[in-house]
Design a protein around this motif. Structure first.
Motif, PDB file in Angstrom:
ATOM      1  N   VAL A 103      23.167  -4.067   8.683  1.00 14.00           N
ATOM      2  CA  VAL A 103      22.545  -2.414   9.092  1.00 14.00           C
ATOM      3  C   VAL A 103      20.924  -2.271   8.058  1.00 14.00           C
ATOM      4  O   VAL A 103      20.509  -2.186   8.574  1.00 14.00           O
ATOM      5  N   VAL A 104      21.089  -2.597   7.039  1.00 12.36           N
ATOM      6  CA  VAL A 104      20.159  -2.127   6.282  1.00 12.36           C
ATOM      7  C   VAL A 104      18.875  -3.263   6.625  1.00 12.36           C
ATOM      8  O   VAL A 104      17.878  -3.172   6.034  1.00 12.36           O
ATOM      9  N   SER A 105      19.422  -4.381   6.173  1.00 14.35           N
ATOM     10  CA  SER A 105      19.180  -5.343   5.917  1.00 14.35           C
ATOM     11  C   SER A 105      18.246  -5.438   7.049  1.00 14.35           C
ATOM     12  O   SER A 105      16.966  -5.928   7.536  1.00 14.35           O
ATOM     13  N   LEU A 106      18.709  -5.898   8.141  1.00 11.31           N
ATOM     14  CA  LEU A 106      17.541  -6.277   9.544  1.00 11.31           C
ATOM     15  C   LEU A 106      16.865  -4.925  10.403  1.00 11.31           C
ATOM     16  O   LEU A 106      15.616  -4.356  10.821  1.00 11.31           O
ATOM     17  N   GLY A 107      17.531  -3.744   9.870  1.00  9.22           N
ATOM     18  CA  GLY A 107      16.778  -2.256   9.794  1.00  9.22           C
ATOM     19  C   GLY A 107      15.452  -2.364   9.094  1.00  9.22           C
ATOM     20  O   GLY A 107      14.174  -2.409  10.117  1.00  9.22           O
ATOM     21  N   THR A 108      15.683  -3.061   7.575  1.00  6.20           N
ATOM     22  CA  THR A 108      14.171  -3.593   7.334  1.00  6.20           C
ATOM     23  C   THR A 108      13.526  -4.182   7.483  1.00  6.20           C
ATOM     24  O   THR A 108      12.212  -4.592   7.139  1.00  6.20           O
ATOM     25  N   THR A 109      13.749  -5.155   7.853  1.00 11.16           N
ATOM     26  CA  THR A 109      13.830  -6.396   8.506  1.00 11.16           C
ATOM     27  C   THR A 109      12.128  -6.141   9.923  1.00 11.16           C
ATOM     28  O   THR A 109      11.152  -6.610   9.719  1.00 11.16           O
ATOM     29  N   VAL A 110      13.122  -5.437  10.970  1.00 12.03           N
ATOM     30  CA  VAL A 110      12.175  -5.086  11.715  1.00 12.03           C
ATOM     31  C   VAL A 110      11.293  -4.052  11.666  1.00 12.03           C
ATOM     32  O   VAL A 110      10.025  -3.870  11.869  1.00 12.03           O
ATOM     33  N   ILE A 111      11.790  -2.430  11.104  1.00 14.91           N
ATOM     34  CA  ILE A 111      10.600  -1.854  10.415  1.00 14.91           C
ATOM     35  C   ILE A 111       9.793  -3.055  10.447  1.00 14.91           C
ATOM     36  O   ILE A 111       8.274  -2.274  10.020  1.00 14.91           O
ATOM     37  N   GLY A 112      10.276  -3.338   8.856  1.00 16.21           N
ATOM     38  CA  GLY A 112       9.116  -3.757   7.831  1.00 16.21           C
ATOM     39  C   GLY A 112       8.497  -4.582   8.176  1.00 16.21           C
ATOM     40  O   GLY A 112       6.839  -4.428   7.905  1.00 16.21           O
ATOM     41  N   VAL A 113       8.521  -5.499   8.740  1.00 16.89           N
ATOM     42  CA  VAL A 113       7.544  -6.304   9.527  1.00 16.89           C
ATOM     43  C   VAL A 113       6.768  -5.433  10.290  1.00 16.89           C
ATOM     44  O   VAL A 113       5.257  -6.215  10.749  1.00 16.89           O
ATOM     45  N   MET A 114       7.068  -4.613  11.173  1.00 13.36           N
ATOM     46  CA  MET A 114       6.205  -4.360  11.974  1.00 13.36           C
ATOM     47  C   MET A 114       4.866  -3.564  11.529  1.00 13.36           C
ATOM     48  O   MET A 114       3.995  -3.496  11.413  1.00 13.36           O
ATOM     49  N   VAL A 115       5.586  -2.634  11.065  1.00 12.47           N
ATOM     50  CA  VAL A 115       4.663  -1.877   9.982  1.00 12.47           C
ATOM     51  C   VAL A 115       3.574  -2.506   9.472  1.00 12.47           C
ATOM     52  O   VAL A 115       2.443  -2.661   8.964  1.00 12.47           O
ATOM     53  N   ALA A 116       4.078  -4.339   8.252  1.00 12.23           N
ATOM     54  CA  ALA A 116       3.061  -4.778   8.020  1.00 12.23           C
ATOM     55  C   ALA A 116       2.381  -5.918   9.101  1.00 12.23           C
ATOM     56  O   ALA A 116       1.586  -5.816   8.172  1.00 12.23           O
ATOM     57  N   ALA A 117       2.791  -6.067   9.874  1.00 12.85           N
ATOM     58  CA  ALA A 117       2.012  -6.743  10.840  1.00 12.85           C
ATOM     59  C   ALA A 117       0.764  -5.842  11.676  1.00 12.85           C
ATOM     60  O   ALA A 117      -0.132  -6.345  11.633  1.00 12.85           O
ATOM     61  N   THR A 118       1.178  -4.831  11.982  1.00 21.74           N
ATOM     62  CA  THR A 118      -0.059  -2.867  12.492  1.00 21.74           C
ATOM     63  C   THR A 118      -1.132  -3.734  10.765  1.00 21.74           C
ATOM     64  O   THR A 118      -1.900  -3.748  11.112  1.00 21.74           O
ATOM     65  N   THR A 119      -0.386  -4.034   9.436  1.00 19.72           N
ATOM     66  CA  THR A 119      -1.332  -3.784   8.674  1.00 19.72           C
ATOM     67  C   THR A 119      -2.169  -4.185   8.148  1.00 19.72           C
ATOM     68  O   THR A 119      -3.745  -4.153   8.159  1.00 19.72           O
ATOM     69  N   GLY A 120      -1.150  -5.556   8.657  1.00 22.93           N
ATOM     70  CA  GLY A 120      -2.054  -6.871   8.321  1.00 22.93           C
ATOM     71  C   GLY A 120      -3.240  -6.908   9.410  1.00 22.93           C
ATOM     72  O   GLY A 120      -4.368  -7.686   9.000  1.00 22.93           O
ATOM     73  N   TYR A 121      -2.859  -6.823  10.664  1.00 23.12           N
ATOM     74  CA  TYR A 121      -4.180  -6.835  11.881  1.00 23.12           C
ATOM     75  C   TYR A 121      -5.367  -5.791  11.510  1.00 23.12           C
ATOM     76  O   TYR A 121      -6.353  -5.947  11.834  1.00 23.12           O
ATOM     77  N   ALA A 122      -5.148  -4.481  11.624  1.00 20.46           N
ATOM     78  CA  ALA A 122      -5.632  -3.466  11.121  1.00 20.46           C
ATOM     79  C   ALA A 122      -6.927  -4.655  10.397  1.00 20.46           C
ATOM     80  O   ALA A 122      -8.358  -4.053  10.457  1.00 20.46           O
ATOM     81  N   VAL A 123      -6.255  -4.593   9.259  1.00 17.69           N
ATOM     82  CA  VAL A 123      -7.130  -5.183   7.664  1.00 17.69           C
ATOM     83  C   VAL A 123      -8.171  -6.387   8.150  1.00 17.69           C
ATOM     84  O   VAL A 123      -9.404  -6.394   7.950  1.00 17.69           O
ATOM     85  N   SER A 124      -7.633  -7.553   8.726  1.00 16.46           N
ATOM     86  CA  SER A 124      -8.000  -8.771   8.995  1.00 16.46           C
ATOM     87  C   SER A 124      -9.970  -8.046  10.246  1.00 16.46           C
ATOM     88  O   SER A 124     -10.004  -8.913  10.507  1.00 16.46           O
TER      89      SER A 124
END
Length: 304
Positions: A103-124
Protein backbone atom coordinates in the motif's frame (compact mmCIF):
# COMPACT_ATOMS: atom_id res chain seq x y z
CA UNK A 1 66.05 -23.46 -82.07
CA UNK A 2 64.30 -25.24 -79.19
CA UNK A 3 61.98 -23.74 -76.61
CA UNK A 4 61.35 -24.83 -73.04
CA UNK A 5 57.83 -24.82 -71.68
CA UNK A 6 56.92 -24.88 -68.03
CA UNK A 7 54.10 -27.27 -67.11
CA UNK A 8 51.02 -25.74 -65.58
CA UNK A 9 51.43 -27.98 -62.55
CA UNK A 10 54.99 -26.86 -61.83
CA UNK A 11 55.59 -24.97 -58.58
CA UNK A 12 55.58 -21.22 -58.66
CA UNK A 13 59.31 -21.14 -57.84
CA UNK A 14 60.13 -22.96 -61.08
CA UNK A 15 58.10 -20.39 -63.01
CA UNK A 16 60.23 -17.64 -61.56
CA UNK A 17 57.50 -15.96 -59.47
CA UNK A 18 57.32 -15.70 -55.64
CA UNK A 19 54.27 -17.19 -53.83
CA UNK A 20 51.61 -14.68 -52.83
CA UNK A 21 51.47 -13.98 -49.08
CA UNK A 22 48.16 -14.89 -47.41
CA UNK A 23 46.06 -11.79 -46.68
CA UNK A 24 46.14 -10.59 -43.06
CA UNK A 25 42.84 -10.32 -41.29
CA UNK A 26 42.24 -6.71 -40.29
CA UNK A 27 39.93 -6.16 -37.33
CA UNK A 28 37.18 -3.70 -37.93
CA UNK A 29 36.97 -0.63 -35.78
CA UNK A 30 35.61 -1.48 -32.34
CA UNK A 31 36.22 -5.21 -32.73
CA UNK A 32 38.13 -6.70 -29.80
CA UNK A 33 40.78 -9.35 -29.95
CA UNK A 34 40.12 -12.83 -28.62
CA UNK A 35 42.29 -12.19 -25.57
CA UNK A 36 40.43 -8.97 -24.77
CA UNK A 37 37.08 -10.74 -25.10
CA UNK A 38 38.17 -13.54 -22.78
CA UNK A 39 39.49 -11.03 -20.24
CA UNK A 40 36.28 -8.96 -20.28
CA UNK A 41 34.10 -12.06 -19.93
CA UNK A 42 36.24 -13.28 -17.07
CA UNK A 43 35.97 -9.94 -15.25
CA UNK A 44 32.20 -9.82 -15.77
CA UNK A 45 31.86 -13.39 -14.49
CA UNK A 46 33.82 -12.60 -11.34
CA UNK A 47 31.81 -9.39 -10.79
CA UNK A 48 28.54 -11.32 -11.21
CA UNK A 49 29.63 -13.93 -8.68
CA UNK A 50 30.57 -11.20 -6.20
CA UNK A 51 27.17 -9.53 -6.67
CA UNK A 52 25.23 -12.80 -6.33
CA UNK A 53 27.18 -14.17 -3.37
CA UNK A 54 25.36 -12.15 -0.64
CA UNK A 55 21.97 -13.22 -2.04
CA UNK A 56 23.00 -16.87 -2.26
CA UNK A 57 24.48 -16.72 1.25
CA UNK A 58 21.24 -15.24 2.64
CA UNK A 59 19.20 -18.02 1.02
CA UNK A 60 21.62 -20.60 2.42
CA UNK A 61 21.37 -19.21 5.96
CA UNK A 62 17.57 -19.14 5.72
CA UNK A 63 17.58 -22.94 5.38
CA UNK A 64 19.26 -23.46 8.76
CA UNK A 65 16.79 -24.68 11.42
CA UNK A 66 18.58 -23.13 14.41
CA UNK A 67 18.99 -19.45 15.23
CA UNK A 68 22.72 -19.88 15.84
CA UNK A 69 23.45 -21.68 12.57
CA UNK A 70 24.93 -18.51 11.13
CA UNK A 71 27.86 -19.05 13.52
CA UNK A 72 28.51 -22.52 12.05
CA UNK A 73 27.31 -22.32 8.43
CA UNK A 74 29.09 -25.54 7.45
CA UNK A 75 26.56 -27.50 9.53
CA UNK A 76 23.54 -26.21 7.61
CA UNK A 77 24.17 -28.37 4.55
CA UNK A 78 23.38 -31.61 6.38
CA UNK A 79 20.13 -30.36 7.97
CA UNK A 80 18.55 -28.01 5.43
CA UNK A 81 14.84 -27.39 5.91
CA UNK A 82 12.08 -25.04 4.80
CA UNK A 83 10.57 -24.87 8.29
CA UNK A 84 11.70 -21.25 8.68
CA UNK A 85 9.53 -20.18 5.73
CA UNK A 86 6.57 -22.15 7.08
CA UNK A 87 6.93 -20.50 10.48
CA UNK A 88 7.20 -17.01 9.02
CA UNK A 89 4.12 -17.45 6.83
CA UNK A 90 1.97 -19.09 9.52
CA UNK A 91 3.07 -17.66 12.86
CA UNK A 92 4.11 -14.09 12.16
CA UNK A 93 2.37 -11.00 10.79
CA UNK A 94 4.03 -11.46 7.43
CA UNK A 95 0.92 -10.81 5.36
CA UNK A 96 0.09 -7.67 7.35
CA UNK A 97 3.59 -6.43 6.63
CA UNK A 98 3.14 -7.34 2.97
CA UNK A 99 -0.13 -5.42 2.72
CA UNK A 100 1.34 -2.36 4.43
CA UNK A 101 4.48 -2.40 2.28
CA UNK A 102 2.52 -2.70 -0.96
CA UNK A 103 0.00 0.00 0.00
CA UNK A 104 2.71 2.45 1.00
CA UNK A 105 5.10 1.63 -1.86
CA UNK A 106 2.50 1.66 -4.64
CA UNK A 107 0.86 4.79 -3.21
CA UNK A 108 4.22 6.55 -3.11
CA UNK A 109 4.96 5.41 -6.66
CA UNK A 110 1.68 6.62 -8.14
CA UNK A 111 1.45 9.95 -6.29
CA UNK A 112 5.18 10.67 -6.38
CA UNK A 113 5.66 9.94 -10.07
CA UNK A 114 2.60 12.00 -11.04
CA UNK A 115 3.73 15.02 -9.02
CA UNK A 116 7.32 14.67 -10.26
CA UNK A 117 6.17 14.29 -13.89
CA UNK A 118 4.03 17.44 -13.83
CA UNK A 119 6.83 19.35 -12.09
CA UNK A 120 9.52 18.18 -14.49
CA UNK A 121 7.33 18.91 -17.52
CA UNK A 122 6.45 22.41 -16.31
CA UNK A 123 10.10 23.32 -15.75
CA UNK A 124 11.14 21.74 -19.06
CA UNK A 125 8.52 23.49 -21.21
CA UNK A 126 7.34 26.61 -19.40
CA UNK A 127 9.26 29.73 -18.47
CA UNK A 128 7.64 31.24 -15.39
CA UNK A 129 9.25 33.47 -12.75
CA UNK A 130 11.45 31.41 -10.48
CA UNK A 131 11.38 28.17 -12.48
CA UNK A 132 15.14 27.73 -12.11
CA UNK A 133 15.01 28.45 -8.39
CA UNK A 134 12.27 25.85 -8.02
CA UNK A 135 14.54 23.07 -9.21
CA UNK A 136 17.33 24.24 -6.94
CA UNK A 137 14.94 24.27 -3.99
CA UNK A 138 14.01 20.68 -4.78
CA UNK A 139 17.69 19.81 -4.87
CA UNK A 140 18.39 21.51 -1.54
CA UNK A 141 15.65 19.47 0.16
CA UNK A 142 17.76 16.36 -0.46
CA UNK A 143 20.58 17.75 1.68
CA UNK A 144 18.81 17.44 5.04
CA UNK A 145 19.46 14.20 6.97
CA UNK A 146 16.54 12.08 8.13
CA UNK A 147 17.35 12.68 11.79
CA UNK A 148 16.69 16.40 11.29
CA UNK A 149 13.42 15.86 9.43
CA UNK A 150 11.76 13.31 11.71
CA UNK A 151 10.74 15.72 14.50
CA UNK A 152 9.13 18.46 12.34
CA UNK A 153 7.47 15.86 10.12
CA UNK A 154 6.04 14.07 13.13
CA UNK A 155 4.65 17.37 14.41
CA UNK A 156 3.05 18.13 11.05
CA UNK A 157 1.51 14.67 10.77
CA UNK A 158 0.27 14.90 14.35
CA UNK A 159 -1.46 18.20 13.63
CA UNK A 160 -3.07 16.67 10.52
CA UNK A 161 -3.99 13.50 12.48
CA UNK A 162 -2.04 11.38 10.01
CA UNK A 163 0.28 9.62 12.46
CA UNK A 164 -0.08 5.83 12.20
CA UNK A 165 -1.80 6.11 8.83
CA UNK A 166 -0.80 4.94 5.38
CA UNK A 167 -1.52 8.33 3.82
CA UNK A 168 0.79 10.12 6.24
CA UNK A 169 3.68 7.75 5.49
CA UNK A 170 3.04 8.01 1.74
CA UNK A 171 3.22 11.81 1.89
CA UNK A 172 6.47 11.60 3.86
CA UNK A 173 8.00 9.29 1.29
CA UNK A 174 6.80 11.52 -1.54
CA UNK A 175 8.71 14.40 0.01
CA UNK A 176 11.84 12.29 -0.44
CA UNK A 177 11.14 10.76 -3.84
CA UNK A 178 9.59 13.71 -5.71
CA UNK A 179 12.66 16.03 -5.79
CA UNK A 180 14.94 13.41 -7.32
CA UNK A 181 12.29 12.13 -9.73
CA UNK A 182 11.47 15.70 -10.83
CA UNK A 183 15.11 16.29 -11.80
CA UNK A 184 15.22 12.93 -13.55
CA UNK A 185 12.05 13.50 -15.56
CA UNK A 186 12.95 17.08 -16.37
CA UNK A 187 16.08 15.83 -18.09
CA UNK A 188 14.05 13.23 -19.96
CA UNK A 189 11.40 15.73 -21.09
CA UNK A 190 14.20 17.91 -22.47
CA UNK A 191 14.99 15.11 -24.95
CA UNK A 192 11.43 15.13 -26.37
CA UNK A 193 11.14 17.65 -29.27
CA UNK A 194 9.10 20.74 -28.48
CA UNK A 195 7.46 20.40 -31.90
CA UNK A 196 5.29 17.63 -30.46
CA UNK A 197 3.74 20.11 -28.02
CA UNK A 198 3.13 22.57 -30.83
CA UNK A 199 1.51 19.87 -32.97
CA UNK A 200 -0.81 18.99 -30.10
CA UNK A 201 -1.90 22.59 -29.71
CA UNK A 202 -2.51 22.90 -33.45
CA UNK A 203 -4.80 19.87 -33.18
CA UNK A 204 -6.75 21.61 -30.43
CA UNK A 205 -5.36 19.88 -27.36
CA UNK A 206 -5.09 21.78 -24.09
CA UNK A 207 -1.71 21.82 -22.27
CA UNK A 208 -2.99 19.04 -19.99
CA UNK A 209 -4.23 17.08 -23.02
CA UNK A 210 -0.86 17.45 -24.72
CA UNK A 211 0.90 16.30 -21.58
CA UNK A 212 -1.25 13.24 -20.91
CA UNK A 213 -1.93 12.12 -24.49
CA UNK A 214 1.34 12.92 -26.27
CA UNK A 215 4.20 13.48 -23.84
CA UNK A 216 3.59 10.81 -21.18
CA UNK A 217 3.45 7.91 -23.68
CA UNK A 218 6.82 9.02 -25.07
CA UNK A 219 8.27 9.35 -21.56
CA UNK A 220 7.50 5.79 -20.44
CA UNK A 221 11.19 4.82 -19.97
CA UNK A 222 11.77 7.85 -17.73
CA UNK A 223 8.56 7.17 -15.84
CA UNK A 224 9.67 3.57 -15.30
CA UNK A 225 12.93 4.70 -13.71
CA UNK A 226 11.15 7.24 -11.51
CA UNK A 227 8.57 4.64 -10.50
CA UNK A 228 11.23 2.07 -9.67
CA UNK A 229 13.16 4.57 -7.56
CA UNK A 230 10.01 5.63 -5.68
CA UNK A 231 8.97 2.03 -5.07
CA UNK A 232 12.36 0.96 -3.75
CA UNK A 233 12.67 4.08 -1.59
CA UNK A 234 9.34 3.41 0.12
CA UNK A 235 9.74 -0.37 0.29
CA UNK A 236 13.07 -0.42 2.09
CA UNK A 237 12.93 2.70 4.30
CA UNK A 238 13.15 2.10 8.06
CA UNK A 239 13.51 5.36 10.03
CA UNK A 240 10.27 7.09 8.99
CA UNK A 241 8.22 3.88 9.04
CA UNK A 242 9.34 2.88 12.53
CA UNK A 243 8.61 6.38 13.85
CA UNK A 244 5.26 7.19 12.22
CA UNK A 245 3.64 3.72 12.22
CA UNK A 246 2.65 2.78 15.79
CA UNK A 247 0.44 -0.28 15.20
CA UNK A 248 2.29 -3.54 14.65
CA UNK A 249 -0.29 -4.54 12.03
CA UNK A 250 0.74 -1.50 9.96
CA UNK A 251 4.46 -2.18 10.03
CA UNK A 252 6.19 -2.40 6.69
CA UNK A 253 8.62 -5.19 5.92
CA UNK A 254 11.62 -3.10 6.88
CA UNK A 255 10.18 -2.50 10.35
CA UNK A 256 8.77 -6.01 10.74
CA UNK A 257 12.22 -7.51 10.24
CA UNK A 258 13.38 -5.73 13.39
CA UNK A 259 10.94 -7.77 15.48
CA UNK A 260 13.18 -10.80 15.09
CA UNK A 261 16.01 -9.03 16.91
CA UNK A 262 15.59 -8.03 20.54
CA UNK A 263 17.91 -7.18 23.42
CA UNK A 264 18.08 -10.77 24.66
CA UNK A 265 17.30 -12.82 21.56
CA UNK A 266 18.16 -12.85 17.86
CA UNK A 267 16.23 -15.17 15.56
CA UNK A 268 18.48 -14.68 12.57
CA UNK A 269 17.27 -17.81 10.76
CA UNK A 270 13.71 -16.42 10.70
CA UNK A 271 15.00 -13.00 9.74
CA UNK A 272 16.89 -14.49 6.79
CA UNK A 273 13.83 -16.42 5.62
CA UNK A 274 11.69 -13.28 5.84
CA UNK A 275 14.29 -11.29 3.91
CA UNK A 276 14.19 -13.83 1.09
CA UNK A 277 10.39 -13.60 0.95
CA UNK A 278 10.60 -9.79 1.01
CA UNK A 279 12.78 -9.84 -2.10
CA UNK A 280 10.06 -11.53 -4.17
CA UNK A 281 7.76 -8.47 -4.69
CA UNK A 282 10.73 -6.22 -5.41
CA UNK A 283 12.07 -8.69 -7.98
CA UNK A 284 8.63 -8.92 -9.59
CA UNK A 285 8.36 -5.12 -9.82
CA UNK A 286 11.87 -4.90 -11.27
CA UNK A 287 10.95 -7.51 -13.89
CA UNK A 288 7.96 -5.44 -14.97
CA UNK A 289 9.96 -2.26 -15.54
CA UNK A 290 13.39 -3.60 -16.49
CA UNK A 291 12.78 -3.21 -20.24
CA UNK A 292 12.58 0.56 -19.84
CA UNK A 293 15.17 1.05 -17.10
CA UNK A 294 18.29 1.24 -19.28
CA UNK A 295 16.62 3.53 -21.81
CA UNK A 296 15.29 5.80 -19.10
CA UNK A 297 18.58 6.00 -17.25
CA UNK A 298 20.58 6.98 -20.33
CA UNK A 299 18.14 9.09 -22.34
CA UNK A 300 18.02 11.94 -19.84
CA UNK A 301 21.78 12.40 -20.00
CA UNK A 302 21.70 14.09 -23.40
CA UNK A 303 19.67 16.90 -24.78
CA UNK A 304 18.57 16.91 -28.37
Amino acid sequence: MSTTTVPASAPAEEAGTAPAAPPRKVRSRGERSRAASLASHGILTVASLIALFPVAWLVYLSLGPDKNDYLHPERIWSKMTFDNYTYVLQHTQFFDWLKSSLVVSLGTTVIGVMVAATTGYAVSRMRFPGYRKLMWVLLVTQMFPIAVLIVPMYQILSDLQLVDSYLGLILVYCSTAVPYCAWLLKGYFDTIPFEIDEAGRVDGLTPFGTFFRLILPLARPGLAVAGFYSFITAFGEVAFASTFMLSDTKYTFAVGLQSFISEHDAQRHLMAATAVLVAIPVSAFFYLVQKNLVTGLTAGGTKG
